[in-house]
Design a protein around this motif. Structure first.
Motif, short mmCIF file in Angstrom:
data_model
loop_
_atom_site.label_atom_id
_atom_site.label_comp_id
_atom_site.label_asym_id
_atom_site.label_seq_id
_atom_site.Cartn_x
_atom_site.Cartn_y
_atom_site.Cartn_z
N UNK A 119 0.79 -0.93 -0.26
CA UNK A 119 0.07 -0.28 -0.15
C UNK A 119 0.82 0.92 -0.32
N UNK A 120 2.16 1.03 -0.23
CA UNK A 120 2.96 2.44 -0.69
C UNK A 120 3.48 2.58 -2.15
N UNK A 121 3.71 3.39 -2.70
CA UNK A 121 4.50 3.84 -4.15
C UNK A 121 5.15 4.71 -3.71
N UNK A 122 6.66 3.56 -4.48
CA UNK A 122 7.53 4.38 -4.51
C UNK A 122 7.59 5.08 -6.22
N UNK A 123 7.89 5.88 -6.34
CA UNK A 123 8.42 6.93 -8.03
C UNK A 123 9.55 7.39 -8.13
N UNK A 124 10.29 7.24 -8.85
CA UNK A 124 11.54 7.42 -9.48
C UNK A 124 11.41 8.40 -10.24
N UNK A 125 11.97 9.70 -9.97
CA UNK A 125 11.87 11.29 -10.72
C UNK A 125 12.72 11.03 -11.94
N UNK A 126 12.46 11.48 -13.24
CA UNK A 126 13.62 11.27 -14.14
C UNK A 126 14.18 12.56 -13.71
N UNK A 127 13.85 14.13 -13.16
CA UNK A 127 14.47 15.27 -12.98
C UNK A 127 14.53 15.28 -11.33
N UNK A 128 15.52 15.71 -10.40
CA UNK A 128 15.56 16.25 -9.59
C UNK A 128 14.40 16.85 -8.96
N UNK A 129 13.40 17.13 -7.91
CA UNK A 129 12.75 18.04 -7.48
C UNK A 129 13.62 18.76 -6.32
N UNK A 130 14.23 19.59 -6.51
CA UNK A 130 14.56 20.97 -5.92
C UNK A 130 13.92 21.48 -4.99
N UNK A 131 13.82 22.26 -3.90
CA UNK A 131 13.09 23.03 -3.27
C UNK A 131 12.64 23.70 -3.69
N UNK A 132 11.20 24.12 -2.71
CA UNK A 132 10.20 25.48 -3.55
C UNK A 132 9.72 25.17 -5.00
N UNK A 133 9.99 23.96 -5.68
CA UNK A 133 10.09 23.39 -6.59
C UNK A 133 8.33 22.60 -6.26
N UNK A 134 7.86 22.14 -7.69
CA UNK A 134 7.10 21.75 -7.60
C UNK A 134 6.68 20.86 -8.71
N UNK A 135 5.92 19.29 -8.82
CA UNK A 135 5.87 18.81 -10.00
C UNK A 135 4.00 17.82 -9.95
N UNK A 136 3.73 17.80 -10.77
CA UNK A 136 2.55 17.21 -11.63
C UNK A 136 2.49 16.02 -11.51
N UNK A 137 1.95 15.37 -10.50
CA UNK A 137 1.70 13.20 -11.03
C UNK A 137 0.00 13.64 -11.50
N UNK A 138 0.23 12.60 -12.30
CA UNK A 138 -1.24 12.32 -12.99
C UNK A 138 -1.13 10.69 -12.69
N UNK A 139 -2.24 10.15 -12.65
CA UNK A 139 -2.83 8.78 -12.17
C UNK A 139 -4.19 8.52 -12.78
N UNK A 140 -4.03 7.52 -13.20
CA UNK A 140 -4.95 6.56 -13.52
C UNK A 140 -5.55 5.49 -13.71
N UNK A 141 -6.71 5.33 -12.41
CA UNK A 141 -6.65 3.82 -11.79
C UNK A 141 -7.56 3.68 -11.04
N UNK A 142 -7.68 1.87 -11.12
CA UNK A 142 -9.42 1.68 -10.37
C UNK A 142 -8.78 0.97 -8.68
N UNK A 143 -10.21 1.63 -8.54
CA UNK A 143 -10.10 1.10 -6.85
C UNK A 143 -11.28 -0.34 -7.39
N UNK A 144 -11.29 -0.83 -6.59
CA UNK A 144 -11.83 -2.33 -5.87
C UNK A 144 -12.38 -2.50 -4.63
#
Length: 935
Positions: A118-143
């Protein structure tokens, strides 16, 4: 531009920056109720608000915690002695299937953390520096799982959803990952939510977020929330929620009972909100959402005394107490961001303390038994005098006296269920009542308010509260934030000596344990407080002098302000008389009364074939909270033998704190009954029982080493001489290690006996495996050997299908019977065979056996046994049998129906005499069967 205008623009700009740094979560979800699935498209805007450059991101995926039997949550269920999920069908379980996951709209590598599905680890293509942001998009189905496992999921009328979507893990000195353990303690940062959720028209949708739009054509509801940390969605065919419009805020809840007028409920809730606000400050949101499943899950039900149907309390009292508890939980949870798995005691303590204060103000005279406290036959008991607020001290003592309590800084997932749900909360709440009286009411209340105001909607911990509280008082509180919070040390003081002078009293106070804390000394006359003083620094003994002031009793902790290990020895007369407290006789059990030395008596009724109906009385010193020293005396009259019979036991429990030993019980016991018509026996047995500590308080196993001397003196018929089987002494050493897991149970016992004419060793190993709710496999191995055996006959030999029970430890109704109903009573011992052979079979040298049974449906099992027995100077003999076992309640109520043995098929005209039965009257065995998984 003037100064005020510039300041306003700067303030608005600062707020915009602040809001822009808050995580944002957008969700479009569609419910497929025919397949119990949610199709979700989610977008997470994640801000790196740390000083660390991040190369990976973690997401909590708790919807996947019920995917299979190997998740941490599934294993937790088994630890809690719950097998429902383990044996559930796949369609009842819940899971997450991720179809696509992108970061800044680019593919990334992601995977489940090993052993934490129940824990996902995502390896970033580009490091995320302090005060920066990223957008994570997920398409999934919950049973969606069945709600019977955690209260969240598919219900009988709809769906109640919590922890159903992906949430970023908090980064705080590292990633604070945590798997779902059914504790409702997910540590989340606040976020701004925008959720569109669609469902068939048959359902109404409610949430703790703001409902901004509902489109009846598309059946889509939009919810938004600013600075919110947890989203709860109720999709139900029945609209169970009611909104109460109080003077303070709107309260949306499904806790409203049918019998309660909404106007009355509104007035009650308004009073509760005013009370909480007085201690904490204003609730910052316009609406409080209180759902039954969330707030009632991790607490024990009906802690207010008698069952609801007896109606013992003032009208609406039970509902008011439950709702106040729920309201306090939400008041704190919605505003304060704690890592409740690591640091829970402060929130739990405030919640319990507010309940204590609320009852103290509005219901000070309500007892735990309600109106029944005044009924004849009950009102004389001390338990009838206990007020609602007395239960906190009582429950804490119940756990502490058995050394089952745990330190308040122990991780929540390492607490026993009873400590997590009750004892630790009570100890924390009592701690605040302790501080309130010691440092002053206003100091504690002002500290609560400042902490609540300064830490709204941002991560905090108990250290911040400590800083605030200690800054407001000159009194040393190291004992509280040290031993009281961080250890399981017990407070325990007594008045050792009182010396009178002409105008004063010299009082010596003794610290009976290792914790040094302030102690309250009282002068009491006719139960009225005439004098009170806090004494500090009593680490061993301390003598103080106080003036005489019109009181005749001295007491410690008279108002029960703090949790104490033993408060029954806190009283002493000022004249220092030898008999400090008179004796009091009470029928059955009662809670301890500090004014008396209590003795309890109760009727004792037993039966055996030779004594007939056994009528007697048991006299003991065992109140509900037992003493270290225990005694029990049971004189009986046997109606058939016309003789006095009975038993006795004396023991002292010596508990150990830090060793591997839990306790050592030293004692002696004895009994006198009949073992055959007109033939009695006397048993005398001094013993030492060493009980070892469990690996943790969450472990339900037990390990003990028993050593005892057993003296037996039996009557013999007039025409026979006394033999070695009539008067003997046996030294017995027995070690038992039991692990009663709900799916796999394993137990083994080692036994050694040293008699006058023999020495024998044996082992008993048992294994049980549950395959589903109705099928199981059970295996037992017995092996026994005589190192030497000079005894005559088979009285001390190993038995195939019955033993002689020469230690007189089994509760047999007719121990000397070889035929008739009472000869058919079965006790698992030695060879463990169930069939009645034409003659009893024994081995005086070596015996081994294997007993097995397989469950085929519900309580019906098939058993198969095989054994090898060897007598001296004879060849080994082999035996086998099979039959049907009706296992209604294991080891308590069973029947054995033999089918085939060495002697052939067992069906004949006398078949009923071959059926064996197990019926126990052991209260301890029945109680342990019921309690497993509760503590």
């Amino acid at each position: 531009m003037n100064f005020k205008k510039a300041l306003l623009i700067l303030l608005l700009f600062s707020c915009k920056i602040l809001l822009s740094q808050t995580n944002a979560i957008k969700i479009d979800a569609h419910l497929q109720d025919n397949s119990d699935k949610l199709s979700i498209l989610q977008e997470i805007t994640f801000h790196n608000k740390t000083n660390t450059t991040l190369n990976n991101i973690y997401l909590h995926n708790w919807a996947n915690s019920l995917a299979n039997n190997n998740t941490p949550l599934a294993k937790r269920f088994l630890e809690d002695y719950k097998s429902t999920f383990y044996f559930s069908k796949n369609k009842e379980k819940g899971s997450t299937t991720i179809h696509n996951l992108l970061v800044n709209y680019q593919k990334v590598e992601y995977n489940e953390v090993i052993n934490h599905q129940d824990i996902l680890k995502i390896d970033l293509n580009t490091s995320l520096k302090p005060n920066d942001s990223i957008v994570i998009t997920a398409n999934y189905t919950v049973k969606i799982p069945d709600a019977k496992f955690t209260r969240y999921g598919k219900t009988k009328t709809g769906f109640h959803l919590r922890y159903w979507y992906l949430t970023p893990v908090v980064y705080e000195n590292g990633w604070q990952t945590m798997s779902n353990l059914n504790l409702d303690d997910l540590y989340m940062n606040i976020a701004n939510y925008n959720i569109n959720i669609s469902a068939p028209k048959a359902y109404s949708i409610e949430s703790n977020l703001k409902n901004t739009l509902k489109n009846n054509r598309t059946t889509t509801t939009n919810f938004t929330g600013t600075n919110t940390k947890d989203v709860i969605i109720s999709i139900d065919s029945i609209n169970k929620f009611t909104t109460l419009k109080t003077k303070k805020t709107l309260v949306k809840t499904d806790l409203l009972e049918d019998f309660l007028d909404p106007r009355v409920a509104t007035d009650i809730v308004d009073r509760e909100l005013n009370f909480i606000e007085d201690f904490l400050g204003k609730y910052p949101n316009k609406e409080i959402f209180i759902d039954r499943n969330s707030v009632g899950k991790n607490s024990l039900h009906d802690i207010y005394g008698l069952p609801k149907w007896l109606k013992p309390f003032p009208e609406n009292f039970r509902w008011e107490m439950r709702f106040f508890n729920s309201l306090t939980i939400k008041y704190l949870d919605d505003v304060l961001l704690f890592n409740k798995r690591k640091d829970y005691w402060l929130k739990d303590g405030i919640q319990t303390f507010l309940m204590i204060e609320y009852v103290k103000k509005y219901y000070p005279e309500v007892t735990i038994l309600g109106k029944y406290s005044k009924y004849w036959g009950i009102k004389s008991y001390n338990i009838s005098k206990l007020k609602q607020n007395d239960k906190y001290q009582f429950v804490y003592q119940f756990s502490a006296r058995k050394f089952f309590d745990q330190a308040l800084n122990v991780r929540a997932d390492s607490l026993s269920n009873f400590n997590r749900k009750v004892v630790s909360k009570y100890k924390a709440g009592l701690g605040f009542r302790y501080l309130q009286d010691y440092i002053g009411d206003s100091i504690l209340k002002n500290s609560f308010k400042e902490f609540y105001a300064k830490n709204q909607l941002k991560p905090t911990n108990s250290i911040q509260f400590k800083k605030i509280l200690t800054s407001k008082t000159d009194k040393n509180l190291d004992w509280f934030f040290g031993d009281y919070i961080s250890t399981d040390k017990k407070i325990d003081y007594k008045i050792k000596k009182v010396v009178q002078t002409e105008d004063s009293l010299k009082i010596t106070i003794k610290n009976k344990r290792e914790m040094t804390a302030p102690v309250a000394l009282y002068g009491v006359k006719d139960k009225e407080i005439k004098f009170k003083k806090w004494i500090t620094g009593v680490d061993s003994t301390k003598t103080i002098t106080i003036p005489k002031n019109g009181f005749d009793k001295l007491a410690l902790n008279y108002e029960q302000l703090y949790p104490e290990y033993n408060s029954l020895d806190n009283f002493r007369k000022t004249n220092n008389s030898l008999l400090n407290k008179p004796f009091q006789f009470r029928p059955y059990k009662d809670v301890g009364d500090p004014y008396y030395n209590q003795l309890f008596y109760s009727p004792n009724i037993r039966y055996n074939l030779y004594d007939g109906l056994i009528l007697g009385i048991n006299l003991n010193n065992k109140p509900v909270l037992a003493h270290n020293f225990e005694f029990s005396l049971t004189p009986n009259y046997s109606t058939k033998s016309k003789n006095l019979t009975g038993g006795y036991a004396l023991g002292y429990n010596h508990f150990f704190k830090s060793d591997k030993i839990y306790k050592i019980k030293y004692g002696v016991s004895g009994s006198n009954f009949h073992y055959a018509p007109e033939l009695g026996y006397n048993k005398f047995s001094p013993f030492v029982n060493i009980q070892f500590k469990r690996n943790s308080l969450r472990d339900v196993g037990t390990k003990f080493l028993l050593t005892r001397l057993v003296y037996i003196n039996k009557d013999v018929p007039d025409n026979l001489q006394v033999s070695e089987r009539d008067k003997y002494t046996i030294f017995n050493v027995r070690y038992v290690n039991s692990k009663p897991n709900v799916v796999k149970r394993f137990q083994y016992a080692l036994n050694a006996e040293f008699g006058n004419n023999f020495t024998k060793f044996s082992t008993d190993i048992r294994y049980r495996k549950e395959f589903n709710r109705n099928q199981n496999f059970e295996l037992r191995f017995f092996g026994g050997v005589f190192l030497n055996n000079k005894s005559k006959g088979d009285y001390f030999s190993f038995g195939l299908n019955r033993g002689s029970d020469y230690l007189f430890e089994q509760n047999l109704f007719g121990r000397s019977e070889s035929s008739g109903l009472f000869s058919q009573q079965f006790v698992v011992a030695d060879g463990g065979f169930k069939s009645n052979f034409n003659q009893d079979i024994f081995a005086n040298q070596l015996a081994t056996s294997i007993n097995s049974s397989v469950g085929i449906w519900n309580w019906i099992e098939v058993y198969n046994d095989a054994a090898m027995l060897k007598n001296k100077n004879q060849n080994p003999r082999f035996f086998y049998e099979n039959g049907v076992r009706l296992n209604f309640i294991p080891n308590i109520f069973e029947f054995y129906l033999p089918v085939y043995t060495n002697e052939g098929f067992q069906f004949n005209d006398n078949y009923s005499s071959k059926i064996r039965f197990v019926i126990t009257t052991s209260f301890d065995r029945i109680y342990n069967y019921i309690r497993r998984g509760l503590l």
